[in-house]
Design a protein around this motif. Structure first.
Motif, PDB file in Angstrom:
ATOM      1  N   ARG A  80      -3.089  -3.821  -3.015  1.00  0.00           N
ATOM      2  CA  ARG A  80      -1.799  -4.014  -2.353  1.00  0.00           C
ATOM      3  C   ARG A  80      -1.619  -2.905  -1.323  1.00  0.00           C
ATOM      4  NH1 ARG A  80       1.587  -7.771  -5.063  1.00  0.00           N
ATOM      5  NH2 ARG A  80       2.806  -7.255  -3.237  1.00  0.00           N
ATOM      6  N   GLU A  81      -2.174  -3.101  -0.136  1.00  0.00           N
ATOM      7  CA  GLU A  81      -2.163  -2.059   0.899  1.00  0.00           C
ATOM      8  C   GLU A  81      -0.768  -1.586   1.255  1.00  0.00           C
ATOM      9  OE1 GLU A  81      -4.932  -2.155   4.292  1.00  0.00           O
ATOM     10  OE2 GLU A  81      -5.473  -4.109   3.466  1.00  0.00           O
ATOM     11  N   ASN A  82       0.167  -2.506   1.366  1.00  0.00           N
ATOM     12  CA  ASN A  82       1.514  -2.111   1.769  1.00  0.00           C
ATOM     13  C   ASN A  82       2.271  -1.406   0.649  1.00  0.00           C
ATOM     14  OD1 ASN A  82       1.639  -4.415   0.253  1.00  0.00           O
ATOM     15  ND2 ASN A  82       3.304  -5.346   1.398  1.00  0.00           N
ATOM     16  N   GLU A  83       1.681  -1.308  -0.531  1.00  0.00           N
ATOM     17  CA  GLU A  83       2.337  -0.640  -1.652  1.00  0.00           C
ATOM     18  C   GLU A  83       1.589   0.612  -2.099  1.00  0.00           C
ATOM     19  OE1 GLU A  83       3.271  -3.329  -4.819  1.00  0.00           O
ATOM     20  OE2 GLU A  83       3.980  -4.850  -3.434  1.00  0.00           O
ATOM     21  N   ASN A  84       0.734   1.160  -1.225  1.00  0.00           N
ATOM     22  CA  ASN A  84       0.050   2.405  -1.568  1.00  0.00           C
ATOM     23  C   ASN A  84       1.069   3.532  -1.666  1.00  0.00           C
ATOM     24  OD1 ASN A  84      -2.357   1.094  -1.521  1.00  0.00           O
ATOM     25  ND2 ASN A  84      -3.100   2.042   0.361  1.00  0.00           N
ATOM     26  N   PHE A  85       0.821   4.442  -2.572  1.00  0.00           N
ATOM     27  CA  PHE A  85       1.705   5.577  -2.781  1.00  0.00           C
ATOM     28  C   PHE A  85       0.998   6.836  -2.313  1.00  0.00           C
ATOM     29  CE2 PHE A  85       2.481   2.479  -6.156  1.00  0.00           C
ATOM     30  CZ  PHE A  85       3.806   2.161  -5.889  1.00  0.00           C
ATOM     31  N   ASN A  86       1.517   7.468  -1.293  1.00  0.00           N
ATOM     32  CA  ASN A  86       0.955   8.723  -0.815  1.00  0.00           C
ATOM     33  C   ASN A  86       1.588   9.843  -1.626  1.00  0.00           C
ATOM     34  OD1 ASN A  86      -0.017  10.926   0.489  1.00  0.00           O
ATOM     35  ND2 ASN A  86       0.442  10.168   2.545  1.00  0.00           N
ATOM     36  N   ILE A  87       0.776  10.542  -2.384  1.00  0.00           N
ATOM     37  CA  ILE A  87       1.309  11.573  -3.272  1.00  0.00           C
ATOM     38  C   ILE A  87       0.926  12.980  -2.817  1.00  0.00           C
ATOM     39  CG2 ILE A  87       1.500  10.067  -5.256  1.00  0.00           C
ATOM     40  CD1 ILE A  87      -1.145  11.230  -6.241  1.00  0.00           C
ATOM     41  N   GLY A  88       0.647  13.130  -1.547  1.00  0.00           N
ATOM     42  CA  GLY A  88       0.354  14.449  -1.006  1.00  0.00           C
ATOM     43  C   GLY A  88      -1.124  14.780  -0.982  1.00  0.00           C
ATOM     44  N   SER A  89      -1.787  14.735  -2.093  1.00  0.00           N
ATOM     45  CA  SER A  89      -3.195  15.121  -2.123  1.00  0.00           C
ATOM     46  C   SER A  89      -4.106  13.954  -2.479  1.00  0.00           C
ATOM     47  CB  SER A  89      -3.400  16.251  -3.134  1.00  0.00           C
ATOM     48  OG  SER A  89      -3.118  15.786  -4.431  1.00  0.00           O
ATOM     49  N   GLY A  90      -3.642  12.753  -2.296  1.00  0.00           N
ATOM     50  CA  GLY A  90      -4.463  11.596  -2.603  1.00  0.00           C
ATOM     51  C   GLY A  90      -3.706  10.316  -2.322  1.00  0.00           C
ATOM     52  N   ASN A  91      -4.217   9.226  -2.843  1.00  0.00           N
ATOM     53  CA  ASN A  91      -3.608   7.937  -2.600  1.00  0.00           C
ATOM     54  C   ASN A  91      -3.704   7.070  -3.852  1.00  0.00           C
ATOM     55  OD1 ASN A  91      -2.423   5.875  -1.237  1.00  0.00           O
ATOM     56  ND2 ASN A  91      -4.230   5.312  -0.060  1.00  0.00           N
ATOM     57  N   LEU A  92      -2.567   6.558  -4.315  1.00  0.00           N
ATOM     58  CA  LEU A  92      -2.537   5.626  -5.442  1.00  0.00           C
ATOM     59  C   LEU A  92      -2.449   4.209  -4.893  1.00  0.00           C
ATOM     60  CD1 LEU A  92      -0.038   7.305  -7.926  1.00  0.00           C
ATOM     61  CD2 LEU A  92      -2.470   6.933  -8.284  1.00  0.00           C
ATOM     62  N   SER A  93      -3.338   3.334  -5.332  1.00  0.00           N
ATOM     63  CA  SER A  93      -3.356   1.956  -4.860  1.00  0.00           C
ATOM     64  C   SER A  93      -3.290   0.994  -6.040  1.00  0.00           C
ATOM     65  CB  SER A  93      -4.641   1.676  -4.080  1.00  0.00           C
ATOM     66  OG  SER A  93      -4.773   2.541  -2.998  1.00  0.00           O
ATOM     67  N   PRO A  94      -2.238   0.188  -6.158  1.00  0.00           N
ATOM     68  CA  PRO A  94      -2.203  -0.836  -7.198  1.00  0.00           C
ATOM     69  C   PRO A  94      -3.106  -2.004  -6.824  1.00  0.00           C
ATOM     70  CG  PRO A  94      -0.179  -0.877  -5.918  1.00  0.00           C
ATOM     71  CD  PRO A  94      -0.991   0.259  -5.403  1.00  0.00           C
ATOM     72  N   TYR A  95      -3.631  -2.694  -7.832  1.00  0.00           N
ATOM     73  CA  TYR A  95      -4.495  -3.838  -7.580  1.00  0.00           C
ATOM     74  C   TYR A  95      -4.322  -4.898  -8.670  1.00  0.00           C
ATOM     75  CZ  TYR A  95      -7.602  -1.507 -10.944  1.00  0.00           C
ATOM     76  OH  TYR A  95      -8.118  -0.891 -12.054  1.00  0.00           O
ATOM     77  N   ILE A  96      -4.762  -6.106  -8.329  1.00  0.00           N
ATOM     78  CA  ILE A  96      -4.803  -7.232  -9.259  1.00  0.00           C
ATOM     79  C   ILE A  96      -5.999  -8.082  -8.866  1.00  0.00           C
ATOM     80  CG2 ILE A  96      -3.267  -8.698  -7.898  1.00  0.00           C
ATOM     81  CD1 ILE A  96      -2.146  -9.684 -10.657  1.00  0.00           C
ATOM     82  N   GLY A  97      -6.543  -8.808  -9.803  1.00  0.00           N
ATOM     83  CA  GLY A  97      -7.710  -9.614  -9.477  1.00  0.00           C
ATOM     84  C   GLY A  97      -8.029 -10.647 -10.533  1.00  0.00           C
ATOM     85  N   GLY A  98      -9.213 -11.171 -10.436  1.00  0.00           N
ATOM     86  CA  GLY A  98      -9.721 -12.152 -11.383  1.00  0.00           C
ATOM     87  C   GLY A  98     -11.186 -11.871 -11.642  1.00  0.00           C
ATOM     88  N   GLY A  99     -11.656 -12.244 -12.814  1.00  0.00           N
ATOM     89  CA  GLY A  99     -13.052 -11.969 -13.113  1.00  0.00           C
ATOM     90  C   GLY A  99     -13.554 -12.655 -14.355  1.00  0.00           C
ATOM     91  N   LEU A 100     -14.780 -12.313 -14.697  1.00  0.00           N
ATOM     92  CA  LEU A 100     -15.455 -12.854 -15.875  1.00  0.00           C
ATOM     93  C   LEU A 100     -15.943 -11.716 -16.750  1.00  0.00           C
ATOM     94  CD1 LEU A 100     -17.685 -15.564 -14.171  1.00  0.00           C
ATOM     95  CD2 LEU A 100     -15.646 -15.974 -15.545  1.00  0.00           C
ATOM     96  N   SER A 101     -15.952 -11.962 -18.043  1.00  0.00           N
ATOM     97  CA  SER A 101     -16.478 -11.003 -19.003  1.00  0.00           C
ATOM     98  C   SER A 101     -17.492 -11.729 -19.878  1.00  0.00           C
ATOM     99  CB  SER A 101     -15.336 -10.454 -19.868  1.00  0.00           C
ATOM    100  OG  SER A 101     -15.846  -9.594 -20.854  1.00  0.00           O
TER     101      SER A 101
END
Length: 156
Positions: free
Chosen positions: A76-97
């Protein structure tokens, strides 16, 4: 035979994708704790998506199993959190196990992983945690979730 075929197909997809995207952000390799505990990888496709996966082995009280998972993640690029010394990026997806157990049939599950990834500024290291609800589509049918905490080193 099924295991060899599956390993061949997944390895081919990983290598073809890695060759196509290696220059983007670098392929990430690292470790993961919880479910599964083992190795993890990430192959970026573009700035907002990636292929990730993990391979792990469980050894408890004579019970042995091996798990391999592969996921397509959307960040979610528009929801990245800039925390000063890095970047938090939320994500969601689909997959197989895929779960392989000694003296049992292989198990296949559909996953919906979601979580957050922390990229350290000026360092090729990322830390992530996620939760992945899944539905086992082979006998016996079941529903559960797994979670993980891991790190990856990004090769440029």
């Amino acid at each position: 035979m099924k295991t060899r075929f599956l390993t061949f197909v997944l390895s081919t997809v990983f290598l073809l994708t890695a060759n196509h995207t290696f220059a983007q952000d670098g392929v990430g390799l690292g470790g993961e704790l919880a479910s599964p505990t083992g190795l993890s990888y990430k192959v970026p496709i573009n700035a907002s998506s990636a292929i990730t996966g993990a391979w792990g082995v469980f050894l408890t009280d004579g019970f042995t199993s091996s798990t391999f998972e592969v996921n397509y993640l959307m960040y979610r690029e528009n929801e990245n959190f800039n925390i000063g010394s890095g970047n938090l990026s939320p994500y969601i997806g689909g997959g197989l196990s895929f779960v392989f157990r000694k003296n049992a049939d292989a198990q296949v599950a559909l996953r919906v992983p979601f979580g957050i990834e922390y990229k350290i500024d000026n360092a090729p290291i990322e830390i992530y945690m996620d939760i992945g609800p899944y539905l086992v589509v082979t006998d016996p049918l079941s529903y559960s979730f797994d979670s993980s905490l891991g790190f990856r080193y990004r090769f440029k």
